[in-house]
Motif scaffolding. Structure first.
Motif, PDB file in Angstrom:
ATOM      1  N   VAL A  56       0.810  -1.228  -0.044  1.00  0.00           N
ATOM      2  CA  VAL A  56      -0.038   0.149   0.133  1.00  0.00           C
ATOM      3  C   VAL A  56       0.995   1.408   0.062  1.00  0.00           C
ATOM      4  N   ILE A  57       2.064   1.196   0.613  1.00  0.00           N
ATOM      5  CA  ILE A  57       2.945   2.417   0.820  1.00  0.00           C
ATOM      6  C   ILE A  57       3.408   2.941  -0.775  1.00  0.00           C
ATOM      7  N   ASP A  58       3.823   1.617  -1.277  1.00  0.00           N
ATOM      8  CA  ASP A  58       4.279   1.830  -2.844  1.00  0.00           C
ATOM      9  C   ASP A  58       3.497   2.456  -3.707  1.00  0.00           C
ATOM     10  N   GLN A  59       2.082   1.726  -3.476  1.00  0.00           N
ATOM     11  CA  GLN A  59       0.858   2.156  -4.323  1.00  0.00           C
ATOM     12  C   GLN A  59       0.698   3.762  -4.018  1.00  0.00           C
ATOM     13  N   LEU A  60       0.801   4.089  -2.671  1.00  0.00           N
ATOM     14  CA  LEU A  60       0.628   5.593  -2.617  1.00  0.00           C
ATOM     15  C   LEU A  60       1.863   6.463  -3.222  1.00  0.00           C
ATOM     16  N   VAL A  61       2.882   6.209  -2.749  1.00  0.00           N
ATOM     17  CA  VAL A  61       4.064   6.647  -3.518  1.00  0.00           C
ATOM     18  C   VAL A  61       4.322   6.720  -4.908  1.00  0.00           C
ATOM     19  N   THR A  62       3.939   5.794  -5.512  1.00  0.00           N
ATOM     20  CA  THR A  62       3.907   5.768  -7.036  1.00  0.00           C
ATOM     21  C   THR A  62       2.768   6.812  -7.546  1.00  0.00           C
ATOM     22  N   LYS A  63       1.642   6.571  -6.883  1.00  0.00           N
ATOM     23  CA  LYS A  63       0.683   7.425  -7.412  1.00  0.00           C
ATOM     24  C   LYS A  63       0.803   8.902  -7.112  1.00  0.00           C
ATOM     25  N   GLN A  64       1.460   9.448  -6.145  1.00  0.00           N
ATOM     26  CA  GLN A  64       1.877  10.603  -5.755  1.00  0.00           C
ATOM     27  C   GLN A  64       3.073  11.094  -6.729  1.00  0.00           C
ATOM     28  N   LEU A  65       3.947  10.330  -7.065  1.00  0.00           N
ATOM     29  CA  LEU A  65       4.953  10.570  -7.988  1.00  0.00           C
ATOM     30  C   LEU A  65       4.472  10.677  -9.276  1.00  0.00           C
ATOM     31  N   PHE A  66       3.669  10.031  -9.755  1.00  0.00           N
ATOM     32  CA  PHE A  66       3.037   9.947 -11.074  1.00  0.00           C
ATOM     33  C   PHE A  66       2.376  11.365 -11.266  1.00  0.00           C
ATOM     34  N   LYS A  67       1.605  11.967 -10.158  1.00  0.00           N
ATOM     35  CA  LYS A  67       1.128  13.294 -10.213  1.00  0.00           C
ATOM     36  C   LYS A  67       1.997  14.422 -10.088  1.00  0.00           C
ATOM     37  N   LYS A  68       2.694  14.252  -9.221  1.00  0.00           N
ATOM     38  CA  LYS A  68       3.617  15.327  -8.989  1.00  0.00           C
ATOM     39  C   LYS A  68       4.871  15.589 -10.094  1.00  0.00           C
ATOM     40  N   ILE A  69       5.401  14.375 -10.561  1.00  0.00           N
ATOM     41  CA  ILE A  69       6.473  14.789 -11.413  1.00  0.00           C
ATOM     42  C   ILE A  69       6.006  14.353 -12.996  1.00  0.00           C
TER      43      ILE A  69
END
Length: 139
Positions: free
Chosen positions: A14-27
């Motif tokens: 779940v942590i990797d899911q959230l981090v990946t989604k945030q990185l997709f959005k931000k970067i």
């Protein structure tokens, strides 16, 4: 960066899911990424949705997962109808790029590349921008 792709993240953490989604959005400025928890759910999503999508698909596939891991997913993926696999790129996600399992997967014709965890969004952006086969001629 405008996205010409649909993204599917197959990841149990779940942590990797959230981090990946945030990185997709931000970067990458990508707000839509479908997330499923294991290879079995990924196959189900492909069967249910792939024919409805008119854009190339990029799958980010974790190697180590319970229920159905990345290696097992690829074995089942091979049996899917070609129309489900058309214009799909698969990037394997791994905590270690030196593992024996990673070395075995390098010969898989469906695997486009390997990315380390946590998801390297800047590196992935460069891959998309610099790789003509991804931009103009998906598998």
């Amino acid at each position: 960066m405008e996205s010409n792709y649909i993204y599917l993240l197959i990841e149990d953490n779940v942590i990797d899911q959230l981090v990946t989604k945030q990185l997709f959005k931000k970067i990458l400025d990508v707000s839509e990424i479908t997330v499923v928890n294991n290879g079995r759910e990924g196959l189900q999503w492909l069967n249910d949705h792939r024919n409805l999508i008119n854009q190339p698909l990029i799958i980010l596939l974790d190697i180590q997962m319970p229920e159905m891991n990345g290696t097992e997913f690829l074995k089942e993926y091979e049996n899917l109808p070609e129309e489900l696999k058309r214009e799909t790129q698969i990037f394997m996600l791994t905590s270690s790029l030196d593992s024996e399992e990673t070395n075995r997967l390098k010969d898989n014709s469906y695997v486009t590349g390997f990315l380390s965890k946590p998801f390297p969004a800047k590196e992935f952006e460069q891959i998309l921008l610099q790789n003509p086969s991804l931009e103009n001629n998906p598998k």
